[in-house]
Design an enzyme around this catalytic site. Structure first.
Site, PDB file in Angstrom:
ATOM      1  N   GLY A  56      46.160  47.808  29.939  1.00 58.77           N
ATOM      2  CA  GLY A  56      47.397  48.560  29.769  1.00 58.77           C
ATOM      3  C   GLY A  56      48.630  47.945  30.410  1.00 58.77           C
ATOM      4  O   GLY A  56      49.706  47.911  29.815  1.00 58.77           O
TER       5      GLY A  56
ATOM      6  N   CYS B 142      46.494  36.138  40.370  1.00 59.19           N
ATOM      7  CA  CYS B 142      45.240  36.458  41.045  1.00 59.19           C
ATOM      8  C   CYS B 142      44.852  35.378  42.039  1.00 59.19           C
ATOM      9  O   CYS B 142      44.133  35.626  42.985  1.00 59.19           O
ATOM     10  CB  CYS B 142      44.112  36.607  40.030  1.00 59.19           C
ATOM     11  SG  CYS B 142      44.613  37.513  38.587  1.00 59.19           S
TER      12      CYS B 142
END
Ligand SMILES: *Cc1c(COP(=O)(O)O)cnc(C)c1O
Length: 409
Positions: free
Chosen positions: A200, A325
């Site tokens: 999302g 990340c």
């Protein structure tokens, strides 16, 4: 100070319509979709409607959508769930060296549990060769997982071609489409895959919610044990606010897709040309044409990516070095290394990812600030005269052969 947010591949700003769609479900519409009274049925109806919207956006059936807690969870579920459910047929998995760690580390865990894996190489554009996929298939292969587009360099993979090969050999095919859903057309039937992950917050929805599409008939073990939610595949009371937000964000992204793709690709090419023209020894990374409309990523010689990011931040520009990340780690990106960039150059990477709010003025600001920052860092750099690109190395988006010209000296 001006803020120019160019890290839309890491996350995006939720749309106002999304925030408004979520709010009632954080308040008065709080029912548990599994209960039977009317406020629960209200939540169930919202969940069903969201599932229908997501399915429609990727040309799937609603009952094939499993909502998850993130794109990462969808990837874990696909790779491990398919491996466990099909281990009676074989134990070999094929993936690529440039996958997101959600896939790479899932496959590595399976290796520790007795599965075998092939990590396919990529070319200097970051592209997987379908012939390599076919050559790697054995009688023991049960799963192929290749991402739709790479999150660091934006290269779009030949998924349809790989899907035809997978089908011919009766091997299941998962694609991590977290960077493409809501950004370029994604039709699960046209792609020909069996499983597909999305998230999302990469398309202006909320964080902490994703989905896995699993084609009807695919054998996949349940990934989270507990209740019978999500057709018994993913236990846990559904994140109704997040799921509603994701579905509204996706519906809007798909409505605006064609227009937004064209707008972003224009801006992207303007930025790429501006940077490669104005910053000496800068090189585009990733494919010059088959790339995400919003991705502009570069390597700069004699520069350390972290220092560049900090200097950009000091003037209000948010970018990233490799993927969000792994920033914080000193290792250069596994993606750039797999593309054959030497360590020294892979360290000097910058990814600018454009999004819905990006304007030409934002990019002009970057083009004003960046050359001076790079020069200053180079003047201070201990990296000195190290490895360098050859003189013929110039990359613009319309030069297909640019990487071929970029031989390292
Ligand atoms: C962001 C990203 C993920 C992880 O999604 P989250 O929802 O942040 O866990 C996985 N794959 C790719 C390609 C991504 O860009």
């Amino acid at each position: 100070m001006k803020l120019v947010y160019l890290d839309n591949a890491a996350t995006t700003k939720p749309r106002q319509e999304v925030v408004e769609a979520i709010l009632p479900f954080l308040g008065e519409r709080y029912g548990n979709p599994s209960s039977i009274y009317s406020i629960a049925r209200d939540a169930r109806a919202a969940l069903d409607e969201a599932r229908t919207k997501v399915a429609k956006a990727i040309n799937a059936r609603p009952e094939e959508i499993i909502f998850t807690g993130s794109g990462t969870e969808a990837d874990n579920m696909a790779v491990k769930g398919v491996a466990y459910a099909n281990s009676g047929r074989g134990k070999h998995i094929i993936t690529s060296a440039i996958e997101h760690h959600a896939v790479l580390d899932s496959v590595k865990r399976l290796e520790k549990q007795g599965f075998q894996a092939t990590f396919l190489p990529v070319d200097s554009y970051g592209m997987v060769d379908p012939k390599d996929v076919e050559a790697a298939i054995t009688d023991d292969t049960i799963l192929i997982s290749i991402m739709h587009a790479n999150n660091e360099v934006g290269t779009i993979q030949p998924i349809e071609e790989i899907a035809r090969i997978a089908k011919k050999h009766g091997v299941l095919f998962h694609t991590d489409a977290v960077q493409t859903v809501g950004h370029i057309p994604v039709d699960v039937k046209e792609l020909g895959v069996d499983l597909l992950s999305l998230s999302g917050h990469k398309f202006k929805g909320p964080k902490g919610v994703g989905a896995l599409w699993v084609r009807k008939g695919v054998k996949m073990e349940r990934y989270i044990d507990g209740g019978g939610q999500e057709r018994n595949k993913r236990a846990g009371t559904e994140n109704v606010p997040g799921i509603v937000g994701l579905s509204v964000a996706l519906e809007l992204a798909v409505e605006e897709l064609e227009e937004e793709m064209a707008r972003l690709a224009d801006l992207r090419d303007y930025l790429i040309k501006g940077i490669t023209d104005r910053v000496p020894n800068a090189r585009l990374t990733g494919h010059p044409v088959k790339r995400l409309p919003g991705n502009a990523s570069f390597c700069f010689e004699f520069i350390e990516g972290e220092s560049l990011l900090l200097s950009l931040d000091a003037v209000g520009i948010c970018g990233s070095s490799g993927s969000a990340c792994t920033s914080g780690s000193l290792d250069p990106s596994h993606v750039l290394l797999a593309m054959g960039l030497p360590h020294e150059i892979a360290h000097g990477s910058l990814r600018l990812s454009l999004g819905h709010e990006t304007t030409r003025q934002d990019l002009d600001y970057v083009l004003d600030m960046l050359p001076g920052i790079v020069q200053r860092l180079r003047d201070m750099s201990p990296l000195g005269e190290g490895i360098s690109f050859s003189d013929s190395c110039e990359c613009t988006p319309d030069e297909h052969s640019c990487v071929e010209n970029c031989k390292y000296q």
